[in-house]
Motif scaffolding. Sequence first.
Motif, PDB file in Angstrom:
ATOM      1  N   LEU A  53       0.824  -1.193   0.000  1.00 51.32           N
ATOM      2  CA  LEU A  53       0.000   0.000   0.000  1.00 51.32           C
ATOM      3  C   LEU A  53       0.868   1.256   0.000  1.00 51.32           C
ATOM      4  O   LEU A  53       1.865   1.340   0.713  1.00 51.32           O
ATOM      5  N   ALA A  54       0.447   2.219  -0.794  1.00 48.93           N
ATOM      6  CA  ALA A  54       1.125   3.513  -0.785  1.00 48.93           C
ATOM      7  C   ALA A  54       0.852   4.207   0.544  1.00 48.93           C
ATOM      8  O   ALA A  54      -0.221   4.064   1.128  1.00 48.93           O
ATOM      9  N   ARG A  55       1.833   4.964   1.018  1.00 44.68           N
ATOM     10  CA  ARG A  55       1.634   5.764   2.219  1.00 44.68           C
ATOM     11  C   ARG A  55       0.998   7.086   1.805  1.00 44.68           C
ATOM     12  O   ARG A  55       1.552   7.832   0.995  1.00 44.68           O
ATOM     13  N   ILE A  56      -0.174   7.348   2.361  1.00 46.29           N
ATOM     14  CA  ILE A  56      -0.968   8.513   1.989  1.00 46.29           C
ATOM     15  C   ILE A  56      -1.084   9.445   3.187  1.00 46.29           C
ATOM     16  O   ILE A  56      -1.392   9.004   4.296  1.00 46.29           O
ATOM     17  N   LYS A  57      -0.843  10.735   2.957  1.00 46.46           N
ATOM     18  CA  LYS A  57      -1.000  11.711   4.043  1.00 46.46           C
ATOM     19  C   LYS A  57      -1.525  13.013   3.447  1.00 46.46           C
ATOM     20  O   LYS A  57      -1.094  13.433   2.372  1.00 46.46           O
ATOM     21  N   GLY A  58      -2.463  13.646   4.158  1.00 49.10           N
ATOM     22  CA  GLY A  58      -3.065  14.873   3.665  1.00 49.10           C
ATOM     23  C   GLY A  58      -2.637  16.098   4.461  1.00 49.10           C
ATOM     24  O   GLY A  58      -2.487  16.044   5.690  1.00 49.10           O
ATOM     25  N   PHE A  59      -2.440  17.209   3.746  1.00 50.79           N
ATOM     26  CA  PHE A  59      -2.092  18.500   4.347  1.00 50.79           C
ATOM     27  C   PHE A  59      -3.083  19.530   3.807  1.00 50.79           C
ATOM     28  O   PHE A  59      -3.418  19.501   2.624  1.00 50.79           O
ATOM     29  N   VAL A  60      -3.533  20.444   4.650  1.00 52.93           N
ATOM     30  CA  VAL A  60      -4.572  21.376   4.223  1.00 52.93           C
ATOM     31  C   VAL A  60      -4.197  22.815   4.591  1.00 52.93           C
ATOM     32  O   VAL A  60      -3.553  23.062   5.613  1.00 52.93           O
ATOM     33  N   ALA A  61      -4.608  23.739   3.729  1.00 57.91           N
ATOM     34  CA  ALA A  61      -4.415  25.176   3.983  1.00 57.91           C
ATOM     35  C   ALA A  61      -5.648  25.910   3.485  1.00 57.91           C
ATOM     36  O   ALA A  61      -6.155  25.615   2.400  1.00 57.91           O
ATOM     37  N   SER A  62      -6.145  26.860   4.271  1.00 59.51           N
ATOM     38  CA  SER A  62      -7.309  27.664   3.896  1.00 59.51           C
ATOM     39  C   SER A  62      -7.003  29.140   4.097  1.00 59.51           C
ATOM     40  O   SER A  62      -6.391  29.518   5.092  1.00 59.51           O
ATOM     41  N   ARG A  63      -7.446  29.954   3.143  1.00 63.01           N
ATOM     42  CA  ARG A  63      -7.291  31.395   3.226  1.00 63.01           C
ATOM     43  C   ARG A  63      -8.637  32.046   2.879  1.00 63.01           C
ATOM     44  O   ARG A  63      -9.318  31.622   1.953  1.00 63.01           O
ATOM     45  N   ARG A  64      -8.971  33.092   3.583  1.00 62.92           N
ATOM     46  CA  ARG A  64     -10.255  33.750   3.375  1.00 62.92           C
ATOM     47  C   ARG A  64     -10.237  34.649   2.143  1.00 62.92           C
ATOM     48  O   ARG A  64     -11.283  34.974   1.569  1.00 62.92           O
ATOM     49  N   GLY A  65      -9.076  35.071   1.699  1.00 59.70           N
ATOM     50  CA  GLY A  65      -8.990  36.002   0.584  1.00 59.70           C
ATOM     51  C   GLY A  65      -9.567  37.343   0.986  1.00 59.70           C
ATOM     52  O   GLY A  65      -9.366  37.815   2.102  1.00 59.70           O
ATOM     53  N   GLU A  66     -10.328  37.962   0.082  1.00 61.70           N
ATOM     54  CA  GLU A  66     -10.938  39.263   0.377  1.00 61.70           C
ATOM     55  C   GLU A  66     -12.398  39.122   0.800  1.00 61.70           C
ATOM     56  O   GLU A  66     -13.088  40.127   0.987  1.00 61.70           O
ATOM     57  N   ARG A  67     -12.870  37.897   0.947  1.00 68.15           N
ATOM     58  CA  ARG A  67     -14.246  37.682   1.376  1.00 68.15           C
ATOM     59  C   ARG A  67     -14.420  38.028   2.849  1.00 68.15           C
ATOM     60  O   ARG A  67     -13.479  37.910   3.646  1.00 68.15           O
ATOM     61  N   GLU A  68     -15.637  38.407   3.225  1.00 66.06           N
ATOM     62  CA  GLU A  68     -15.914  38.722   4.619  1.00 66.06           C
ATOM     63  C   GLU A  68     -15.969  37.468   5.479  1.00 66.06           C
ATOM     64  O   GLU A  68     -15.712  37.523   6.683  1.00 66.06           O
ATOM     65  N   ASP A  69     -16.347  36.344   4.878  1.00 64.64           N
ATOM     66  CA  ASP A  69     -16.423  35.101   5.644  1.00 64.64           C
ATOM     67  C   ASP A  69     -15.865  33.942   4.831  1.00 64.64           C
ATOM     68  O   ASP A  69     -15.674  34.037   3.623  1.00 64.64           O
ATOM     69  N   MET A  70     -15.583  32.840   5.519  1.00 68.10           N
ATOM     70  CA  MET A  70     -15.062  31.626   4.880  1.00 68.10           C
ATOM     71  C   MET A  70     -16.221  30.695   4.559  1.00 68.10           C
ATOM     72  O   MET A  70     -16.906  30.208   5.457  1.00 68.10           O
ATOM     73  N   GLN A  71     -16.447  30.446   3.273  1.00 64.18           N
ATOM     74  CA  GLN A  71     -17.545  29.579   2.854  1.00 64.18           C
ATOM     75  C   GLN A  71     -17.050  28.221   2.377  1.00 64.18           C
ATOM     76  O   GLN A  71     -17.860  27.371   2.000  1.00 64.18           O
ATOM     77  N   ALA A 333      -9.413  37.045  -5.024  1.00 67.96           N
ATOM     78  CA  ALA A 333     -10.231  37.653  -3.970  1.00 67.96           C
ATOM     79  C   ALA A 333     -11.141  36.633  -3.304  1.00 67.96           C
ATOM     80  O   ALA A 333     -11.773  36.917  -2.289  1.00 67.96           O
ATOM     81  N   ASP A 334     -11.219  35.443  -3.868  1.00 66.09           N
ATOM     82  CA  ASP A 334     -12.112  34.400  -3.372  1.00 66.09           C
ATOM     83  C   ASP A 334     -11.458  33.651  -2.212  1.00 66.09           C
ATOM     84  O   ASP A 334     -10.260  33.790  -1.957  1.00 66.09           O
ATOM     85  N   ASN A 335     -12.271  32.847  -1.514  1.00 64.58           N
ATOM     86  CA  ASN A 335     -11.700  31.915  -0.536  1.00 64.58           C
ATOM     87  C   ASN A 335     -10.806  30.918  -1.273  1.00 64.58           C
ATOM     88  O   ASN A 335     -11.080  30.557  -2.424  1.00 64.58           O
ATOM     89  N   VAL A 336      -9.765  30.473  -0.607  1.00 61.14           N
ATOM     90  CA  VAL A 336      -8.851  29.480  -1.184  1.00 61.14           C
ATOM     91  C   VAL A 336      -8.664  28.347  -0.188  1.00 61.14           C
ATOM     92  O   VAL A 336      -8.261  28.582   0.952  1.00 61.14           O
ATOM     93  N   THR A 337      -8.978  27.128  -0.609  1.00 64.11           N
ATOM     94  CA  THR A 337      -8.708  25.941   0.207  1.00 64.11           C
ATOM     95  C   THR A 337      -7.960  24.928  -0.649  1.00 64.11           C
ATOM     96  O   THR A 337      -8.371  24.625  -1.772  1.00 64.11           O
ATOM     97  N   VAL A 338      -6.855  24.427  -0.108  1.00 63.09           N
ATOM     98  CA  VAL A 338      -6.006  23.469  -0.823  1.00 63.09           C
ATOM     99  C   VAL A 338      -5.765  22.262   0.071  1.00 63.09           C
ATOM    100  O   VAL A 338      -5.427  22.414   1.250  1.00 63.09           O
ATOM    101  N   ILE A 339      -5.951  21.068  -0.476  1.00 61.59           N
ATOM    102  CA  ILE A 339      -5.516  19.838   0.190  1.00 61.59           C
ATOM    103  C   ILE A 339      -4.432  19.218  -0.672  1.00 61.59           C
ATOM    104  O   ILE A 339      -4.633  18.973  -1.866  1.00 61.59           O
ATOM    105  N   LEU A 340      -3.276  19.006  -0.071  1.00 59.63           N
ATOM    106  CA  LEU A 340      -2.151  18.368  -0.763  1.00 59.63           C
ATOM    107  C   LEU A 340      -1.992  16.970  -0.187  1.00 59.63           C
ATOM    108  O   LEU A 340      -1.783  16.816   1.023  1.00 59.63           O
ATOM    109  N   VAL A 341      -2.131  15.951  -1.032  1.00 62.23           N
ATOM    110  CA  VAL A 341      -2.074  14.557  -0.597  1.00 62.23           C
ATOM    111  C   VAL A 341      -0.767  13.934  -1.086  1.00 62.23           C
ATOM    112  O   VAL A 341      -0.575  13.772  -2.293  1.00 62.23           O
TER     113      VAL A 341
END
Length: 345
Positions: A53-71, A333-341
């Motif tokens: 089996l491959a070894r799998i691991k996830g890393f995540v980063a979220s940024r709100r950008g210029e939005r007032e809230d995180m959606q 300017a949008d929210n940004v969410t990235v998952i790196l696996v």
Amino acid sequence: MDLFDDLPAPTNSETPSQPSRGDHREKRKRQVNPEDEVVEERTCEEKKVCKGLARIKGFVASRRGEREDMQDAHVVLPDMSSCLPAPPAQASRLAYFAVFDGHGGAHASRFAAEQLHRTLADKFPKGEAENLDKLIKKCLLDTFRQTDEDFLKKASSQKPVWKDGSTATCMLVVDNVVYVANLGDSRAVLCRSEPGEGGAEDRTVTLALSKEHNPTIYEERMRIQRAGGTVRDGRVLGVLEVSRSIGDGQYKRCGVISTPDVRRCPLTSNDRFAILACDGLFKVFSAEEAVKYVLNILQAEPVERKEGQTEEEGRYETACQRLASEAVRRGCADNVTVILVSIEF
């Protein structure tokens, strides 16, 4: 389009969209290059999957950008087995990673993040099942339909009624096979090395694991029009930028559906990592640019790492965080969410 397509061809030419400012409708409008809609198809030879089996691991980063809230919302479950009522008889490992990009609010994205994998676990094939691949794909389709129905039922019971929606890009890893189910404009891509010709160095290719759904695509537009809806300025009824989503109850009668594309990809020893991200990233990065950006950090000098992390894990963590931050720096300017696996045999 067959919902059960295997891994699509690598995308060799993409132009990153220019960041959009000042548009605060439910999904930001962006320019679509007609040439980008023409995808060259080629047959991908499946390479033999490495033993073990491959070894799998996830890393995540979220940024709100210029939005007032995180959606945006996300889920990282490197071990999903604990969510299942009974361990599957034919799978030694289950992992699940997902990105949800909400629009018009955060109710749909948060609901999907909380419930979709639980519904998937309940519906996952049990016992010694024949044709497991077909059953998993059906399970994913049923899970998206059920999640959408459950959210719409809850949304309609609220006062005032919830009218928001969400995209979804989910990656399910069953042993060494990846299944990606997506709807909307969040995306998943895979970084893979391929042998160079004539003894040349290996080259890196970026494989698309998902398909974008927006009303400018012919098949999507035709479905919307047959349902009595219209497409204006590249949006459903001139408002909604995606043609498939979870939620958006007021658009379901206009042909907006919750049926995902489901694609299958056996992992190989040449695979390095996968990126799952909302469209906030891909407004300012092409898929190839995002992969190259991550590779440059993975191959750079040693980086700082959190307590308990290996050096390799520290590199992936840094790459994920910097990729999200760079998207904002480039003007998204949008929210940004990235998952790196990360994928390692």
